[in-house]
Design a protein around this motif. Structure first.
Motif, PDB file in Angstrom:
ATOM      1  N   ALA A   1     -28.537   0.735 -35.466  1.00 18.70           N
ATOM      2  CA  ALA A   1     -27.982   1.659 -34.619  1.00 18.70           C
ATOM      3  C   ALA A   1     -26.348   1.732 -34.633  1.00 18.70           C
ATOM      4  CB  ALA A   1     -28.232   1.016 -33.184  1.00 18.70           C
ATOM      5  N   LEU A   2     -25.685   0.777 -35.551  1.00 17.67           N
ATOM      6  CA  LEU A   2     -24.708   0.879 -35.638  1.00 17.67           C
ATOM      7  C   LEU A   2     -24.253   1.651 -36.863  1.00 17.67           C
ATOM      8  CD1 LEU A   2     -21.546   0.153 -35.129  1.00 17.67           C
ATOM      9  CD2 LEU A   2     -21.950  -2.186 -36.291  1.00 17.67           C
ATOM     10  N   GLN A   3     -25.131   1.561 -37.803  1.00 15.23           N
ATOM     11  CA  GLN A   3     -25.141   2.439 -39.020  1.00 15.23           C
ATOM     12  C   GLN A   3     -24.994   3.713 -38.732  1.00 15.23           C
ATOM     13  OE1 GLN A   3     -24.127   1.379 -41.975  1.00 15.23           O
ATOM     14  NE2 GLN A   3     -24.094   3.515 -42.864  1.00 15.23           N
ATOM     15  N   ARG A   4     -25.865   4.148 -37.711  1.00 16.35           N
ATOM     16  CA  ARG A   4     -26.173   5.505 -37.234  1.00 16.35           C
ATOM     17  C   ARG A   4     -24.895   6.007 -36.862  1.00 16.35           C
ATOM     18  NH1 ARG A   4     -29.953   7.514 -32.569  1.00 16.35           N
ATOM     19  NH2 ARG A   4     -29.364   9.659 -32.527  1.00 16.35           N
ATOM     20  N   VAL A   5     -24.055   5.180 -36.190  1.00 15.88           N
ATOM     21  CA  VAL A   5     -22.892   5.537 -35.618  1.00 15.88           C
ATOM     22  C   VAL A   5     -22.077   6.036 -36.630  1.00 15.88           C
ATOM     23  CG1 VAL A   5     -20.694   5.085 -34.301  1.00 15.88           C
ATOM     24  CG2 VAL A   5     -23.247   4.593 -33.058  1.00 15.88           C
ATOM     25  N   PHE A   6     -21.853   4.867 -37.665  1.00 14.43           N
ATOM     26  CA  PHE A   6     -20.957   5.144 -38.797  1.00 14.43           C
ATOM     27  C   PHE A   6     -21.086   6.229 -39.351  1.00 14.43           C
ATOM     28  CE2 PHE A   6     -19.704   0.405 -39.358  1.00 14.43           C
ATOM     29  CZ  PHE A   6     -19.025   0.291 -38.430  1.00 14.43           C
ATOM     30  N   ALA A   7     -22.504   6.779 -39.648  1.00 19.08           N
ATOM     31  CA  ALA A   7     -22.772   7.717 -40.417  1.00 19.08           C
ATOM     32  C   ALA A   7     -22.369   9.163 -39.640  1.00 19.08           C
ATOM     33  CB  ALA A   7     -24.331   7.645 -40.777  1.00 19.08           C
ATOM     34  N   ALA A   8     -22.438   9.064 -38.641  1.00 15.16           N
ATOM     35  CA  ALA A   8     -21.995  10.346 -37.789  1.00 15.16           C
ATOM     36  C   ALA A   8     -20.517  10.634 -37.437  1.00 15.16           C
ATOM     37  CB  ALA A   8     -22.804  10.108 -36.351  1.00 15.16           C
ATOM     38  N   LEU A   9     -19.585   9.348 -38.070  1.00 16.81           N
ATOM     39  CA  LEU A   9     -18.230   9.675 -37.903  1.00 16.81           C
ATOM     40  C   LEU A   9     -17.802  10.583 -38.809  1.00 16.81           C
ATOM     41  CD1 LEU A   9     -17.305   5.836 -37.444  1.00 16.81           C
ATOM     42  CD2 LEU A   9     -17.214   7.628 -35.564  1.00 16.81           C
ATOM     43  N   PRO A  10     -16.719  11.468 -38.690  1.00 13.28           N
ATOM     44  CA  PRO A  10     -16.182  12.276 -39.475  1.00 13.28           C
ATOM     45  C   PRO A  10     -15.715  11.704 -40.639  1.00 13.28           C
ATOM     46  CG  PRO A  10     -14.802  12.447 -37.135  1.00 13.28           C
ATOM     47  CD  PRO A  10     -15.922  11.238 -37.498  1.00 13.28           C
ATOM     48  N   GLU A  11     -15.640  12.475 -41.884  1.00  9.51           N
ATOM     49  CA  GLU A  11     -15.261  12.194 -43.229  1.00  9.51           C
ATOM     50  C   GLU A  11     -15.993  11.113 -43.597  1.00  9.51           C
ATOM     51  OE1 GLU A  11     -10.916  11.294 -43.176  1.00  9.51           O
ATOM     52  OE2 GLU A  11     -10.870  13.213 -43.899  1.00  9.51           O
ATOM     53  N   GLY A  12     -17.426  10.877 -43.280  1.00 10.09           N
ATOM     54  CA  GLY A  12     -18.135  10.016 -43.909  1.00 10.09           C
ATOM     55  C   GLY A  12     -18.151   8.435 -43.548  1.00 10.09           C
ATOM     56  N   GLY A  13     -17.753   8.398 -42.299  1.00 11.58           N
ATOM     57  CA  GLY A  13     -17.612   6.740 -41.768  1.00 11.58           C
ATOM     58  C   GLY A  13     -16.192   6.453 -41.692  1.00 11.58           C
ATOM     59  N   PRO A  14     -16.078   5.231 -41.061  1.00 11.13           N
ATOM     60  CA  PRO A  14     -14.829   4.335 -40.778  1.00 11.13           C
ATOM     61  C   PRO A  14     -13.883   4.664 -41.909  1.00 11.13           C
ATOM     62  CG  PRO A  14     -16.901   3.189 -40.366  1.00 11.13           C
ATOM     63  CD  PRO A  14     -17.260   4.198 -41.288  1.00 11.13           C
ATOM     64  N   PRO A  15     -12.624   4.796 -41.516  1.00 14.13           N
ATOM     65  CA  PRO A  15     -11.715   4.957 -42.687  1.00 14.13           C
ATOM     66  C   PRO A  15     -11.203   3.684 -43.164  1.00 14.13           C
ATOM     67  CG  PRO A  15     -10.733   5.174 -40.528  1.00 14.13           C
ATOM     68  CD  PRO A  15     -12.043   5.017 -40.270  1.00 14.13           C
TER      69      PRO A  15
END
Length: 175
Positions: free
Chosen positions: A158-172
């Motif tokens: 579930a956390l990976q799904r949030v990361f994948a939906a973030l802009p620019e491919g994930g957490p900076p």
């Protein structure tokens, strides 16, 4: 004299009404609405939060923050911040560099909102549960007042799904 008797009667009736409705579940300062259901909240609802089963308190404004992600650590000791608003506008910056901005498409913003609202995301632990990775990153995600802290290697689906939906491919994670 008549005025004093009426005032006492009203006070007595008011007291009787308060006693009759005292067990309604109203919190301090909350008055029941005549003919309405008893109050079950203890304070004002946050924008977009539910006040009852499936009922949003208010729709969030497009410029409200949907999620804030702070990434820190790593070999270089970075501290980056990403803020995404409900309308998909985002800002990303690191310690000293200029901020980058952009906007997710409506579909991308919808996917991020869906990932954050997924009941499985609500089950992600608030704090890391495993051993920290040396020189690894720490991720702090804040959504609707809830802070989730995770480390490298601790990414439930579930956390990976949030990361994948973030802009620019994930957490900076770049300095």
């Amino acid at each position: 004299m008549v005025r004093g008797v009426r005032g006492r009667r009203r006070g007595t009736l008011l007291l009787a009404g308060v006693l009759a409705f005292g067990a309604s579940g109203c919190g301090p300062g909350d008055a029941p609405v005549p003919g309405g259901p008893p109050s079950v909240t203890s304070g004002p609802a946050l924008p977009g939060t539910a006040t009852g089963p499936g009922t949003p308190a208010t729709e969030p404004r497009p410029d409200e923050v949907l999620v804030e992600v702070v990434v820190s650590g790593g070999f270089a000791g970075i501290r980056n911040r990403l803020v995404v608003r409900y309308d998909g506008a985002w800002t990303s910056g690191s310690g000293g560099g200029p901020a980058r901005t952009g906007r997710q498409s409506p579909a991308e913003a919808g996917a991020l909102r869906a990932a954050l609202e997924d009941p499985a995301y609500a089950q992600v632990p608030d704090r890391p549960t495993g051993r920290p990775i040396a020189d690894g990153f720490q991720y702090e995600l804040t959504h609707r007042g809830r802070l989730v802290v995770a480390g490298d290697g601790e990414r439930p689906p579930a956390l990976q799904r949030v990361f994948a939906a973030l802009p620019e491919g994930g957490p900076p994670t770049s300095p």
